[in-house]
Design a protein around this motif. Sequence first.
Motif, short mmCIF file in Angstrom:
data_model
loop_
_atom_site.label_atom_id
_atom_site.label_comp_id
_atom_site.label_asym_id
_atom_site.label_seq_id
_atom_site.Cartn_x
_atom_site.Cartn_y
_atom_site.Cartn_z
N ARG A 100 5.42 4.43 1.89
CA ARG A 100 4.93 3.12 2.34
C ARG A 100 4.79 3.10 3.85
O ARG A 100 5.25 4.00 4.56
CB ARG A 100 5.90 2.01 1.91
CG ARG A 100 6.10 1.87 0.42
CD ARG A 100 6.95 0.64 0.13
NE ARG A 100 7.22 0.47 -1.29
CZ ARG A 100 7.83 -0.60 -1.81
NH1 ARG A 100 8.26 -1.59 -1.00
NH2 ARG A 100 8.04 -0.69 -3.10
N GLU A 149 0.85 -1.19 0.00
CA GLU A 149 0.00 0.00 0.00
C GLU A 149 0.89 1.24 0.00
O GLU A 149 1.81 1.36 0.81
CB GLU A 149 -0.90 0.01 1.24
CG GLU A 149 -1.82 1.23 1.31
CD GLU A 149 -2.63 1.27 2.59
OE1 GLU A 149 -3.48 2.18 2.73
OE2 GLU A 149 -2.42 0.38 3.45
N THR A 150 0.62 2.16 -0.90
CA THR A 150 1.41 3.38 -1.00
C THR A 150 0.49 4.60 -1.10
O THR A 150 -0.73 4.47 -1.24
CB THR A 150 2.33 3.35 -2.24
OG1 THR A 150 1.52 3.36 -3.43
CG2 THR A 150 3.21 2.10 -2.24
#
Length: 432
Positions: A88, A21-22
Amino acid sequence: MQLPPPSVIASWPTPNYVNPETRGHLGMVVGLLLSGLVTITLAIRLYARKWLTRGFALDDIFILLAYFPTTAFTIIGVVAEESLQWNRHSWDVEKRFIVPGLQLTLANEMLFDLATNLLKLSILTQLYRLMAATSARKMTIAVLVLMAIISLDFFAFIMVSILQCTPLSTFWELSPGPQNCINQNAHLIATNIINTVTDWVVVILPIGAVLNLSLPTKQLSIIIVLFGVGILASSAGIARTYFSWMLTVNYDSAWIYWLTWFCSAIELNLGIICASIPATKPFFANYLPNLFETTIRARSWTIDWERKPLTHSQSFTTFIDQSSSSTFLPRQPTPLHTHHRGSDLNKPLPPILYDQHTGLEKQPERYAEPRFHSSLTGSPLWRREGVRFSDNHGLPAQSNLQALDRATILIMYRGDSDQGPIRQLPIRASTN
């Protein structure tokens, strides 16, 4: 850097280095856009202050010095977001990026404090010059005191940042136990609170003084907009302070530090833009009108010359072009509108003051208007005589015309028996 407790690390999910997930590329887009706007705005400001108004001063030096750490701070965040995985979660950051990420974090902290203090000194220097010109003694003293506080704060923060760990490399070395460092959480919170408070003081301090200057409505509106942008930048400082506090209670430092950097970049870049906009006015006043002049003139002088006359009586119709860059008379000037029937079209024309440099020569030819009755008012109109002028020597050079504050006056005449188009008298004058 001391690692989180083992119990916290055990509660983290399994690292995902492939598809984590970024935050996307938001930081890169906003950072590069803000850096571009700051570069253009500052270049226009420095050009205007150095070569147009000849008013390059200490506030320009301060803001120029603030530009370099601001741009470096923004670019470092963009590079770290794309290359060091700053966007991140902490558990998804590869271990090989942790140490260089911490080194850039320390560098960014120093760059931010350097940039924000130089920016505030630039604004206060400009405000000091304004207050000194208005003889506002109390406000002048307040500005000087605030400048001294900001300078001392900057010196203290830089010294504490350099000496916070012994040796300094301990800051980016990972350790499960305590390190030979000061209380970094307290230092971080105190620094952000002081910066945010001084930001608001710098924005609020000049509001009362500027509003008491009795400025024109247009200038006052521009200043209110600038204060609004300054308040927006200070609000970003409040958000930065909040996220800095979150770093002390949340161990997902990479994810939260990105928010701190993002708010800081907005605060710094908007601050430079807001402080530079007033100084860019001479540039736009000198160059932007020339860009739109041809288009405006082409649209303004397109009319229907075969339409019905304005009145059925003899009268003078006067058009005044007060543009400072007009160098010729239009071929077909715009007639008056028909909505002012209640006005007295037969009032004497205002006197015309001719510039001694225009080279106007009086011609012996004279003309007169016969006596008649106005179809609008029914009152008799007295005989008028006029003198025709022509410019036999030509106009001054373009550079001299731009330096003169002049008005071009065009007078047109139509008689009762005339059925053709309006005849233009070649009258041209310049007034100071």
